[in-house]
Design a protein around this motif. Structure first.
Motif, PDB file in Angstrom:
ATOM      1  N   TYR A   7      -0.844   0.037  10.901  1.00 26.53           N
ATOM      2  CA  TYR A   7      -1.705  -1.058  10.491  1.00 26.53           C
ATOM      3  C   TYR A   7      -3.030  -0.987  11.243  1.00 26.53           C
ATOM      4  CZ  TYR A   7       2.226  -3.432   8.225  1.00 26.53           C
ATOM      5  OH  TYR A   7       3.261  -3.771   7.391  1.00 26.53           O
ATOM      6  N   GLN A  31      -6.328  -3.488  12.465  1.00 27.70           N
ATOM      7  CA  GLN A  31      -6.702  -4.884  12.644  1.00 27.70           C
ATOM      8  C   GLN A  31      -8.120  -4.999  13.187  1.00 27.70           C
ATOM      9  OE1 GLN A  31      -4.442  -7.224  15.502  1.00 27.70           O
ATOM     10  NE2 GLN A  31      -4.804  -9.101  14.346  1.00 27.70           N
ATOM     11  N   GLY A  55      -5.966 -10.709  10.285  1.00 27.64           N
ATOM     12  CA  GLY A  55      -4.617 -10.204  10.409  1.00 27.64           C
ATOM     13  C   GLY A  55      -4.588  -8.703  10.176  1.00 27.64           C
ATOM     14  N   PRO A  56      -3.538  -8.033  10.649  1.00 28.88           N
ATOM     15  CA  PRO A  56      -3.423  -6.582  10.428  1.00 28.88           C
ATOM     16  C   PRO A  56      -3.377  -6.241   8.944  1.00 28.88           C
ATOM     17  CG  PRO A  56      -1.882  -7.309  12.109  1.00 28.88           C
ATOM     18  CD  PRO A  56      -2.445  -8.543  11.486  1.00 28.88           C
TER      19      PRO A  56
END
Lengths: 112, 113
Positions: free
Chosen positions: B36, B38, B43-44
């Motif tokens: 992910y 970020q 948010g991621p």
């Protein structure tokens, strides 16, 4: 476009208050998650839910509870807020794709 | 539990290829590896996911050796907009292992002009 929304971006509460953080997703996802994010610790899972009214504890459930009465909504509850619960809280949802979670923008909670 | 370890930070320059490695020595048979991205105040966001060998999409590649004890996220020709924190996640949603989803502490990538 997929969307996860959280009720507040910033929240300030006092020690001992009951705090509700709400999360809504519009993707008809089965799974929903609550994380907290702290500097140097990354994301830690508090609770997750894989169906309405179903919930499971994550890594750090102490001091928290959750509620999922409808598929699209997942609430995190701090029964009696404490200063060590000051953090960024992130909600996420996912369907059956392994680990592909969609995150909300986060709620920065400060407990005084 | 498959604990993950990533470098705390990395620096790069625009146009370079960046490789970020995540160690996960205790990865389980059913675990997938997901990365992910970020940005601050967000948010991621999912980048890529794999189980073994190599996976490529329009933004990144993921290399996973045969023993699966590590994985490498490769970002080709980074730009300033790739400056972000990158998280490695190991786990499996399908086998009831929700509570075993483990995020790493993240790697802060800074891309310089």
């Amino acid at each position: 476009d997929v969307k996860v929304t959280q009720s507040s971006r910033y929240l300030v509460k006092r020690t001992g208050e009951k705090v509700f953080l709400e999360c809504v997703q519009d993707m008809d996802h089965e799974n929903m998650f609550w994380y907290r994010q702290d500097p140097g610790l990354g994301l830690r899972l508090i609770y997750f839910s894989y169906d309405v009214k179903m919930k499971e504890k994550g890594d750090i459930p102490e001091g928290y509870s959750v509620s999922r009465e409808k598929k699209e909504r997942f609430s995190l509850i701090l029964e009696s807020a404490s200063t060590n619960q000051t953090s960024m809280y992130l909600c996420a949802s996912s369907s059956q794709s392994p680990n592909e979670q969609f995150f909300g923008p986060g709620t920065r909670l400060t407990v005084l | 539990l498959a604990k993950t370890t990533q470098p705390i930070s990395m620096d790069s320059y625009e146009g370079q290829e960046v490789n970020i490695t995540c160690s996960h020595n205790n990865i389980a048979t059913n675990d997938y590896i997901t990365w992910y991205q970020q940005f601050p105040s967000q948010g991621p966001r999912f980048i890529i996911q794999g189980y073994k060998t190599k996976v490529t999409n329009e933004v990144a590649s993921l290399f996973i050796p045969a023993d699966r004890k590590s994985s490498t996220l490769s970002l080709p020709r980074v730009s300033l907009s790739d400056t972000a924190v990158y998280y490695c996640l190991v786990g499996d949603l399908f086998s009831g292992g929700y509570n075993k989803l483990i995020f790493g502490a993240g790697t802060r990538l800074a891309v310089h002009p």
